[in-house]
Write a protein that holds these residues in place. Structure first.
Motif, PDB file in Angstrom:
ATOM      1  N   GLY A  99       0.831  -1.196   0.000  1.00  0.00           N
ATOM      2  CA  GLY A  99       0.000   0.000   0.000  1.00  0.00           C
ATOM      3  C   GLY A  99       0.871   1.254   0.000  1.00  0.00           C
ATOM      4  O   GLY A  99       2.104   1.176  -0.019  1.00  0.00           O
ATOM      5  N   ARG A 100       0.211   2.386   0.012  1.00  0.00           N
ATOM      6  CA  ARG A 100       0.950   3.658   0.082  1.00  0.00           C
ATOM      7  C   ARG A 100       0.382   4.510   1.195  1.00  0.00           C
ATOM      8  O   ARG A 100      -0.832   4.651   1.315  1.00  0.00           O
ATOM      9  CB  ARG A 100       0.845   4.429  -1.233  1.00  0.00           C
ATOM     10  N   VAL A 101       1.283   5.053   1.987  1.00  0.00           N
ATOM     11  CA  VAL A 101       0.915   6.047   2.986  1.00  0.00           C
ATOM     12  C   VAL A 101       1.561   7.354   2.579  1.00  0.00           C
ATOM     13  O   VAL A 101       2.503   7.373   1.781  1.00  0.00           O
ATOM     14  CB  VAL A 101       1.347   5.634   4.413  1.00  0.00           C
ATOM     15  N   PHE A 102       1.056   8.437   3.120  1.00  0.00           N
ATOM     16  CA  PHE A 102       1.573   9.749   2.776  1.00  0.00           C
ATOM     17  C   PHE A 102       1.970  10.489   4.044  1.00  0.00           C
ATOM     18  O   PHE A 102       1.276  10.420   5.054  1.00  0.00           O
ATOM     19  CB  PHE A 102       0.519  10.556   2.008  1.00  0.00           C
ATOM     20  N   LEU A 113       2.401  11.486   9.618  1.00  0.00           N
ATOM     21  CA  LEU A 113       1.561  10.573   8.856  1.00  0.00           C
ATOM     22  C   LEU A 113       0.188  11.183   8.592  1.00  0.00           C
ATOM     23  O   LEU A 113      -0.523  11.582   9.515  1.00  0.00           O
ATOM     24  CB  LEU A 113       1.402   9.251   9.610  1.00  0.00           C
ATOM     25  N   LEU A 114      -0.180  11.274   7.317  1.00  0.00           N
ATOM     26  CA  LEU A 114      -1.496  11.784   6.926  1.00  0.00           C
ATOM     27  C   LEU A 114      -2.535  10.700   7.213  1.00  0.00           C
ATOM     28  O   LEU A 114      -2.393   9.564   6.760  1.00  0.00           O
ATOM     29  CB  LEU A 114      -1.512  12.125   5.429  1.00  0.00           C
ATOM     30  N   PRO A 115      -3.577  11.011   7.970  1.00  0.00           N
ATOM     31  CA  PRO A 115      -4.609  10.005   8.276  1.00  0.00           C
ATOM     32  C   PRO A 115      -5.336   9.572   7.008  1.00  0.00           C
ATOM     33  O   PRO A 115      -5.766  10.396   6.215  1.00  0.00           O
ATOM     34  CB  PRO A 115      -5.557  10.745   9.219  1.00  0.00           C
ATOM     35  N   GLN A 116      -5.462   8.250   6.833  1.00  0.00           N
ATOM     36  CA  GLN A 116      -6.142   7.707   5.660  1.00  0.00           C
ATOM     37  C   GLN A 116      -7.286   6.780   6.055  1.00  0.00           C
ATOM     38  O   GLN A 116      -7.799   6.052   5.223  1.00  0.00           O
ATOM     39  CB  GLN A 116      -5.141   6.966   4.775  1.00  0.00           C
ATOM     40  N   ARG A 117      -7.682   6.811   7.328  1.00  0.00           N
ATOM     41  CA  ARG A 117      -8.766   5.959   7.805  1.00  0.00           C
ATOM     42  C   ARG A 117      -9.905   6.790   8.393  1.00  0.00           C
ATOM     43  O   ARG A 117     -10.563   6.365   9.319  1.00  0.00           O
ATOM     44  CB  ARG A 117      -8.233   4.994   8.866  1.00  0.00           C
ATOM     45  N   ILE A 139      -3.880  10.360  -3.670  1.00  0.00           N
ATOM     46  CA  ILE A 139      -4.061   9.779  -2.341  1.00  0.00           C
ATOM     47  C   ILE A 139      -5.366   9.007  -2.284  1.00  0.00           C
ATOM     48  O   ILE A 139      -6.417   9.503  -2.685  1.00  0.00           O
ATOM     49  CB  ILE A 139      -4.048  10.875  -1.255  1.00  0.00           C
ATOM     50  N   GLY A 140      -5.286   7.797  -1.780  1.00  0.00           N
ATOM     51  CA  GLY A 140      -6.465   6.966  -1.577  1.00  0.00           C
ATOM     52  C   GLY A 140      -6.441   6.390  -0.180  1.00  0.00           C
ATOM     53  O   GLY A 140      -5.508   6.627   0.588  1.00  0.00           O
ATOM     54  N   ARG A 141      -7.461   5.635   0.135  1.00  0.00           N
ATOM     55  CA  ARG A 141      -7.482   4.968   1.440  1.00  0.00           C
ATOM     56  C   ARG A 141      -6.308   3.999   1.517  1.00  0.00           C
ATOM     57  O   ARG A 141      -5.861   3.475   0.507  1.00  0.00           O
ATOM     58  CB  ARG A 141      -8.793   4.241   1.650  1.00  0.00           C
ATOM     59  N   ILE A 142      -5.861   3.752   2.730  1.00  0.00           N
ATOM     60  CA  ILE A 142      -4.689   2.900   2.924  1.00  0.00           C
ATOM     61  C   ILE A 142      -4.986   1.447   2.542  1.00  0.00           C
ATOM     62  O   ILE A 142      -4.125   0.729   2.083  1.00  0.00           O
ATOM     63  CB  ILE A 142      -4.156   3.003   4.364  1.00  0.00           C
ATOM     64  N   SER A 143      -6.224   1.013   2.718  1.00  0.00           N
ATOM     65  CA  SER A 143      -6.623  -0.327   2.294  1.00  0.00           C
ATOM     66  C   SER A 143      -8.061  -0.273   1.815  1.00  0.00           C
ATOM     67  O   SER A 143      -8.851   0.543   2.295  1.00  0.00           O
ATOM     68  CB  SER A 143      -6.461  -1.340   3.435  1.00  0.00           C
ATOM     69  N   PRO A 144      -8.414  -1.143   0.887  1.00  0.00           N
ATOM     70  CA  PRO A 144      -9.780  -1.109   0.343  1.00  0.00           C
ATOM     71  C   PRO A 144     -10.811  -1.519   1.391  1.00  0.00           C
ATOM     72  O   PRO A 144     -10.513  -2.269   2.324  1.00  0.00           O
ATOM     73  CB  PRO A 144      -9.729  -2.103  -0.812  1.00  0.00           C
ATOM     74  N   ALA A 145     -12.029  -1.030   1.216  1.00  0.00           N
ATOM     75  CA  ALA A 145     -13.102  -1.299   2.177  1.00  0.00           C
ATOM     76  C   ALA A 145     -13.388  -2.789   2.323  1.00  0.00           C
ATOM     77  O   ALA A 145     -13.740  -3.245   3.415  1.00  0.00           O
ATOM     78  CB  ALA A 145     -14.365  -0.552   1.760  1.00  0.00           C
TER      79      ALA A 145
END
Length: 172
Positions: A99-102, A113-117, A139-145
């Protein structure tokens, strides 16, 4: 401009359900001498999990703050806060799971760390991007729903199974 973005309900529900599914049977499975300790630890652990999943992002006219509400902030001191004029860039990092975090970079080179949840993630990104002038389109969610949906379903099956076994034992 002021908005609060709590953790997404699906993620919060899944993590709480996972805790319950893994921990609820322990007092019944433990030796009798340990059962009172485990019954006491169970609500303490639940409060800790509720505190962990209460993380929220606050966007205001002055900046961004990531942290916990007052009721648990004294316990969970992690978090960060930046004024809008301090933010300089977003840096993508690939995780070991693919995955990708930002990370939000400030003028001093520090990374946060940019919140992705968060709930209403697209609205959060839109407001963040508009205010900072940074491109958030990648930027997308860290993991799919579906990963959280699957884990929530598995937790539900585990809890239902534990309930069924408990009821069966009571009736035996």
């Amino acid at each position: 401009m002021s908005a609060v973005y709590p953790m997404a309900p699906l993620i919060r529900f899944t993590l709480i359900s996972l805790y319950l599914a893994l921990v609820l049977p322990l007092p019944w499975l433990a030796p009798p001498a340990l059962q009172p300790l485990l019954w006491g630890a169970l609500p303490v652990g639940l409060v800790l999990i509720l505190a962990l999943v209460s993380e929220q992002v606050e966007l205001s006219a002055s900046g961004i703050r990531v942290g916990h509400p007052r009721w648990c902030a004294w316990l969970l001191r992690r978090g960060w806060q930046l004024n809008w004029d301090q933010i300089r860039a977003l840096t993508p990092i690939t995780t070991s799971q693919g995955g990708r975090v930002f990370y939000v970079r400030d003028a001093g080179g520090s990374a946060y760390l940019l919140p992705q949840r968060v709930q209403a993630f697209e609205a959060f990104l839109g407001q963040f991007g508009q205010t900072t002038g940074l491109d958030t389109s990648a930027i997308g969610r860290i993991s799919p729903a579906w990963t959280y949906q699957l884990l929530a379903a598995l937790c539900g099956v585990m809890l239902a199974g534990e309930l069924a076994v408990g009821l069966w034992q009571l009736n035996s």
